[in-house]
Design a protein around this motif. Structure first.
Motif, PDB file in Angstrom:
ATOM      1  N   LEU A 104       0.808  -1.217   0.000  1.00 18.04           N
ATOM      2  CA  LEU A 104       0.000   0.000   0.000  1.00 18.04           C
ATOM      3  C   LEU A 104       0.842   1.268   0.000  1.00 18.04           C
ATOM      4  O   LEU A 104       0.320   2.366  -0.195  1.00 18.04           O
ATOM      5  CB  LEU A 104      -0.941   0.013   1.211  1.00 18.04           C
ATOM      6  CG  LEU A 104      -2.002  -1.083   1.250  1.00 18.04           C
ATOM      7  CD1 LEU A 104      -2.777  -1.021   2.559  1.00 18.04           C
ATOM      8  CD2 LEU A 104      -2.934  -0.978   0.062  1.00 18.04           C
ATOM      9  N   GLY A 105       2.133   1.121   0.233  1.00 17.75           N
ATOM     10  CA  GLY A 105       3.012   2.289   0.273  1.00 17.75           C
ATOM     11  C   GLY A 105       2.964   3.029   1.592  1.00 17.75           C
ATOM     12  O   GLY A 105       3.283   4.223   1.659  1.00 17.75           O
ATOM     13  N   VAL A 106       2.564   2.334   2.657  1.00 24.43           N
ATOM     14  CA  VAL A 106       2.508   2.942   3.985  1.00 24.43           C
ATOM     15  C   VAL A 106       3.871   2.754   4.653  1.00 24.43           C
ATOM     16  O   VAL A 106       4.315   1.619   4.829  1.00 24.43           O
ATOM     17  CB  VAL A 106       1.398   2.302   4.850  1.00 24.43           C
ATOM     18  CG1 VAL A 106       1.411   2.867   6.260  1.00 24.43           C
ATOM     19  CG2 VAL A 106       0.041   2.478   4.196  1.00 24.43           C
ATOM     20  N   PRO A 107       4.551   3.822   5.022  1.00 22.93           N
ATOM     21  CA  PRO A 107       5.856   3.689   5.680  1.00 22.93           C
ATOM     22  C   PRO A 107       5.710   2.984   7.036  1.00 22.93           C
ATOM     23  O   PRO A 107       4.744   3.210   7.768  1.00 22.93           O
ATOM     24  CB  PRO A 107       6.321   5.129   5.885  1.00 22.93           C
ATOM     25  CG  PRO A 107       5.419   5.983   5.071  1.00 22.93           C
ATOM     26  CD  PRO A 107       4.165   5.214   4.840  1.00 22.93           C
ATOM     27  N   MET A 108       6.663   2.131   7.358  1.00 23.42           N
ATOM     28  CA  MET A 108       6.610   1.393   8.626  1.00 23.42           C
ATOM     29  C   MET A 108       6.629   2.340   9.827  1.00 23.42           C
ATOM     30  O   MET A 108       6.096   2.026  10.876  1.00 23.42           O
ATOM     31  CB  MET A 108       7.765   0.392   8.721  1.00 23.42           C
ATOM     32  CG  MET A 108       7.569  -0.838   7.861  1.00 23.42           C
ATOM     33  SD  MET A 108       6.088  -1.748   8.334  1.00 23.42           S
ATOM     34  CE  MET A 108       5.296  -1.886   6.757  1.00 23.42           C
ATOM     35  N   GLY A 109       7.204   3.510   9.655  1.00 22.68           N
ATOM     36  CA  GLY A 109       7.223   4.496  10.729  1.00 22.68           C
ATOM     37  C   GLY A 109       5.838   5.023  11.077  1.00 22.68           C
ATOM     38  O   GLY A 109       5.625   5.585  12.146  1.00 22.68           O
ATOM     39  N   LEU A 110       4.894   4.833  10.186  1.00 18.34           N
ATOM     40  CA  LEU A 110       3.524   5.299  10.404  1.00 18.34           C
ATOM     41  C   LEU A 110       2.693   4.279  11.190  1.00 18.34           C
ATOM     42  O   LEU A 110       1.593   4.590  11.640  1.00 18.34           O
ATOM     43  CB  LEU A 110       2.863   5.588   9.052  1.00 18.34           C
ATOM     44  CG  LEU A 110       1.606   6.424   9.018  1.00 18.34           C
ATOM     45  CD1 LEU A 110       1.831   7.775   9.677  1.00 18.34           C
ATOM     46  CD2 LEU A 110       1.150   6.604   7.585  1.00 18.34           C
ATOM     47  N   MET A 111       3.225   3.074  11.376  1.00 20.81           N
ATOM     48  CA  MET A 111       2.480   2.010  12.050  1.00 20.81           C
ATOM     49  C   MET A 111       2.066   2.407  13.469  1.00 20.81           C
ATOM     50  O   MET A 111       0.951   2.127  13.883  1.00 20.81           O
ATOM     51  CB  MET A 111       3.295   0.721  12.086  1.00 20.81           C
ATOM     52  CG  MET A 111       3.457   0.086  10.725  1.00 20.81           C
ATOM     53  SD  MET A 111       1.916  -0.584  10.099  1.00 20.81           S
ATOM     54  CE  MET A 111       1.871  -2.093  11.010  1.00 20.81           C
ATOM     55  N   THR A 112       2.937   3.053  14.198  1.00 22.67           N
ATOM     56  CA  THR A 112       2.608   3.459  15.571  1.00 22.67           C
ATOM     57  C   THR A 112       1.409   4.399  15.577  1.00 22.67           C
ATOM     58  O   THR A 112       0.512   4.272  16.413  1.00 22.67           O
ATOM     59  CB  THR A 112       3.822   4.121  16.243  1.00 22.67           C
ATOM     60  OG1 THR A 112       4.907   3.198  16.214  1.00 22.67           O
ATOM     61  CG2 THR A 112       3.513   4.491  17.682  1.00 22.67           C
ATOM     62  N   PHE A 113       1.379   5.321  14.626  1.00 20.68           N
ATOM     63  CA  PHE A 113       0.249   6.239  14.520  1.00 20.68           C
ATOM     64  C   PHE A 113      -1.038   5.482  14.187  1.00 20.68           C
ATOM     65  O   PHE A 113      -2.089   5.756  14.775  1.00 20.68           O
ATOM     66  CB  PHE A 113       0.513   7.302  13.451  1.00 20.68           C
ATOM     67  CG  PHE A 113      -0.702   8.147  13.165  1.00 20.68           C
ATOM     68  CD1 PHE A 113      -1.095   9.136  14.049  1.00 20.68           C
ATOM     69  CD2 PHE A 113      -1.470   7.914  12.030  1.00 20.68           C
ATOM     70  CE1 PHE A 113      -2.239   9.894  13.805  1.00 20.68           C
ATOM     71  CE2 PHE A 113      -2.597   8.672  11.771  1.00 20.68           C
ATOM     72  CZ  PHE A 113      -2.990   9.662  12.661  1.00 20.68           C
ATOM     73  N   LEU A 114      -0.970   4.530  13.259  1.00 21.03           N
ATOM     74  CA  LEU A 114      -2.165   3.767  12.882  1.00 21.03           C
ATOM     75  C   LEU A 114      -2.692   2.948  14.052  1.00 21.03           C
ATOM     76  O   LEU A 114      -3.901   2.879  14.278  1.00 21.03           O
ATOM     77  CB  LEU A 114      -1.855   2.863  11.680  1.00 21.03           C
ATOM     78  CG  LEU A 114      -1.459   3.580  10.391  1.00 21.03           C
ATOM     79  CD1 LEU A 114      -1.082   2.567   9.321  1.00 21.03           C
ATOM     80  CD2 LEU A 114      -2.572   4.490   9.916  1.00 21.03           C
ATOM     81  N   ILE A 115      -1.775   2.342  14.800  1.00 20.59           N
ATOM     82  CA  ILE A 115      -2.171   1.569  15.985  1.00 20.59           C
ATOM     83  C   ILE A 115      -2.837   2.497  17.005  1.00 20.59           C
ATOM     84  O   ILE A 115      -3.913   2.184  17.542  1.00 20.59           O
ATOM     85  CB  ILE A 115      -0.954   0.856  16.601  1.00 20.59           C
ATOM     86  CG1 ILE A 115      -0.430  -0.215  15.643  1.00 20.59           C
ATOM     87  CG2 ILE A 115      -1.290   0.268  17.962  1.00 20.59           C
ATOM     88  CD1 ILE A 115       0.970  -0.719  15.977  1.00 20.59           C
ATOM     89  N   ALA A 116      -2.223   3.637  17.269  1.00 20.07           N
ATOM     90  CA  ALA A 116      -2.769   4.596  18.238  1.00 20.07           C
ATOM     91  C   ALA A 116      -4.137   5.103  17.794  1.00 20.07           C
ATOM     92  O   ALA A 116      -5.050   5.261  18.619  1.00 20.07           O
ATOM     93  CB  ALA A 116      -1.804   5.756  18.435  1.00 20.07           C
ATOM     94  N   ALA A 117      -4.296   5.344  16.496  1.00 19.67           N
ATOM     95  CA  ALA A 117      -5.576   5.833  15.983  1.00 19.67           C
ATOM     96  C   ALA A 117      -6.669   4.792  16.189  1.00 19.67           C
ATOM     97  O   ALA A 117      -7.801   5.136  16.558  1.00 19.67           O
ATOM     98  CB  ALA A 117      -5.452   6.192  14.501  1.00 19.67           C
TER      99      ALA A 117
END
Length: 116
Positions: A37-50
């Protein structure tokens, strides 16, 4: 109407927490999907928190309606974004669950507003 809200909130919160848990484990399936999907792994924490915040807000919103509506709006935007990311790479199969969760999020908004 309130019973429908409680059931929808409980189901949505369970799905969100399961998804957040899977993302936090960073399984191969999740990692491959995010890469596709082109989602950077660094964004995972934000997605989990959301997702965790969305679940908590939806549940707390059963007692305080403005918070429930705000959480449901946030979830609608989150899942609409997920649909867009899936469609952007031609992943129609992956877009379907995100679209269903978008509709469920809109249902949370409508149900919470109807029970004011």
């Amino acid at each position: 109407m309130f019973i429908s809200l409680v059931v929808t909130t409980a189901l949505m919160s369970a799905v969100l927490l399961i998804s957040a848990g899977a993302k936090s484990l960073r399984t191969r399936h999740i990692t491959e999907q995010m890469t596709t999907l082109g989602v950077p792994m660094g964004l995972m924490t934000f997605l989990i928190a959301a997702q965790v915040a969305g679940a908590a807000g939806a549940i707390a919103g059963l007692w305080w309606a403005p918070l429930g509506i705000a959480a449901a709006i946030g979830l609608t935007l989150y899942f609409a974004g997920a649909v867009a990311f899936h469609l952007r790479v031609g992943d129609h199969k992956g877009a379907l669950p995100a679209a269903v969760l978008t509709v469920a999020s809109v249902a949370l908004i409508l149900l919470r507003a109807a029970t004011l």
